[in-house]
Design a protein around this motif. Structure first.
Motif, PDB file in Angstrom:
ATOM      1  N   GLY A 168      70.571  43.258  97.170  1.00 11.36           N
ATOM      2  CA  GLY A 168      69.409  44.141  97.195  1.00 11.36           C
ATOM      3  C   GLY A 168      69.704  45.175  96.447  1.00 11.36           C
ATOM      4  O   GLY A 168      68.647  45.618  95.857  1.00 11.36           O
ATOM      5  N   ILE A 169      71.012  45.680  96.236  1.00 11.53           N
ATOM      6  CA  ILE A 169      71.003  46.733  95.392  1.00 11.53           C
ATOM      7  C   ILE A 169      70.805  46.637  93.754  1.00 11.53           C
ATOM      8  O   ILE A 169      70.162  47.513  93.317  1.00 11.53           O
ATOM      9  N   TYR A 170      71.079  45.456  93.219  1.00 10.77           N
ATOM     10  CA  TYR A 170      70.633  45.049  92.285  1.00 10.77           C
ATOM     11  C   TYR A 170      69.005  45.203  91.816  1.00 10.77           C
ATOM     12  O   TYR A 170      68.361  45.497  90.996  1.00 10.77           O
ATOM     13  N   SER A 181      60.560  55.143  89.016  1.00 11.38           N
ATOM     14  CA  SER A 181      60.833  55.928  90.416  1.00 11.38           C
ATOM     15  C   SER A 181      61.946  56.818  90.282  1.00 11.38           C
ATOM     16  O   SER A 181      62.752  56.773  89.426  1.00 11.38           O
ATOM     17  N   ASP A 182      61.919  58.009  91.208  1.00  8.28           N
ATOM     18  CA  ASP A 182      62.949  58.797  91.066  1.00  8.28           C
ATOM     19  C   ASP A 182      64.356  58.223  92.018  1.00  8.28           C
ATOM     20  O   ASP A 182      65.414  58.696  91.610  1.00  8.28           O
ATOM     21  N   TYR A 183      63.862  57.504  92.969  1.00  3.33           N
ATOM     22  CA  TYR A 183      65.136  57.140  93.825  1.00  3.33           C
ATOM     23  C   TYR A 183      64.895  55.612  94.144  1.00  3.33           C
ATOM     24  O   TYR A 183      63.766  55.231  94.168  1.00  3.33           O
ATOM     25  N   ALA A 184      66.186  54.949  94.447  1.00  2.40           N
ATOM     26  CA  ALA A 184      66.062  53.596  94.806  1.00  2.40           C
ATOM     27  C   ALA A 184      66.689  53.464  96.194  1.00  2.40           C
ATOM     28  O   ALA A 184      67.702  54.092  96.252  1.00  2.40           O
ATOM     29  N   VAL A 185      66.122  52.619  97.212  1.00  2.98           N
ATOM     30  CA  VAL A 185      66.775  52.650  98.423  1.00  2.98           C
ATOM     31  C   VAL A 185      66.801  50.996  98.944  1.00  2.98           C
ATOM     32  O   VAL A 185      65.704  50.376  98.415  1.00  2.98           O
ATOM     33  N   VAL A 186      67.438  50.687  99.650  1.00  2.00           N
ATOM     34  CA  VAL A 186      67.765  49.558 100.418  1.00  2.00           C
ATOM     35  C   VAL A 186      67.698  49.872 101.954  1.00  2.00           C
ATOM     36  O   VAL A 186      68.769  50.457 102.347  1.00  2.00           O
ATOM     37  N   VAL A 187      66.747  49.259 102.705  1.00  2.00           N
ATOM     38  CA  VAL A 187      66.716  49.560 104.033  1.00  2.00           C
ATOM     39  C   VAL A 187      66.983  47.929 104.548  1.00  2.00           C
ATOM     40  O   VAL A 187      66.341  46.847 104.232  1.00  2.00           O
ATOM     41  N   ALA A 188      67.942  47.917 105.762  1.00  2.00           N
ATOM     42  CA  ALA A 188      68.423  46.699 106.228  1.00  2.00           C
ATOM     43  C   ALA A 188      68.313  46.519 107.750  1.00  2.00           C
ATOM     44  O   ALA A 188      68.603  47.524 108.333  1.00  2.00           O
TER      45      ALA A 188
END
Length: 235
Positions: A168-170, A181-188
């Motif tokens: 998911g990080i990749y 985008s300015d930010y990347a997020v992974v929500v689990a």
């Protein structure tokens, strides 16, 4: 914001290809490992088993690799049918429920993948974000786009009964570049493995696990999700 600049090693490239197979081709660990191993082993075994040395050992390696590949193809056919049926079942289940109230961490754990995406969407709305769910296919690594104070966040949503690995990080890193985008997020809906946490730090991706979502619920008490709204946004 972006990934920290550093030289890519051969190991990095293999790892990137591995996670590409998992994300883009929907391979699991077994399928990705078998394919990468075959790409390395088969040319070597053909060269030394049939042309250069004509060594029996390498010939045997070749035939073993072919047998493993064949079994993996059979496994893949069975898997595709299983997950296709499960996806259809999950969608039907969500539509049947119509409205779901999420109050506790146990409620989060009960959500299927579509329901959890709808839940995350509502969480970000409650935090004052303007949200947009990406198309079901060709999402380029993002399930949700959230905007607040002129800053754009791409969000990859992961569900698993096991600790969340780093694929998911990749995906989030890819989505950040694609959507500018300015930010990347992974929500689990679970916790992250140590390797996933280290990879997120390396690529400057924020991780939100189930315990942080639980804190949000404790503070805000309840999140209501509606299947009709979710499928309209994902159309």
């Amino acid at each position: 914001m972006g990934r920290k600049k550093e030289d890519l090693t051969v190991t990095d490239l293999i790892e990137k290809f591995y996670w590409f197979l998992k994300r883009r081709v929907n391979f699991d660990d077994l399928q990705a490992t078998v394919l990468i191993t075959s790409l390395i082993v088969l040319p070597i075994s053909i060269m030394f088993g049939f042309f250069y040395k004509q060594d029996v050992f390498y010939r045997n390696i070749f035939f073993v690799a072919i047998a493993v590949d064949f079994l993996t193809v059979v496994y893949t056919i069975i898997k595709i049918k299983y997950f296709r049926d499960k996806k259809i079942s999950d969608i039907a289940e969500f539509k049947k429920k119509k409205v779901i109230e999420v109050k506790t961490i146990d409620d989060i754990r009960k959500l299927n993948s579509n329901e959890f995406e709808a839940f995350v969407d509502q969480v970000y709305k409650a935090k004052g974000f303007k949200t947009e769910l990406t198309p079901i296919s060709h999402d380029h690594g993002a399930d949700l786009i959230a905007i607040k104070d002129n800053e754009k966040y791409v969000i990859q949503v992961k569900t698993s009964i096991h600790s969340i690995k780093k694929d998911g990080i990749y995906s989030a890193e890819e989505a950040r570049d694609y959507y500018h985008s300015d930010y990347a997020v992974v929500v689990a809906n679970n916790v992250f493995t140590d390797r996933a946490i280290l990879t997120a730090q390396r690529y400057d991706v924020k991780l939100i696990n189930i315990h942080e979502l639980d804190k949000f619920l404790r503070k805000n008490q309840i999140v209501t999700i509606k299947s009709e709204d979710y499928f309209k946004k994902r159309a």
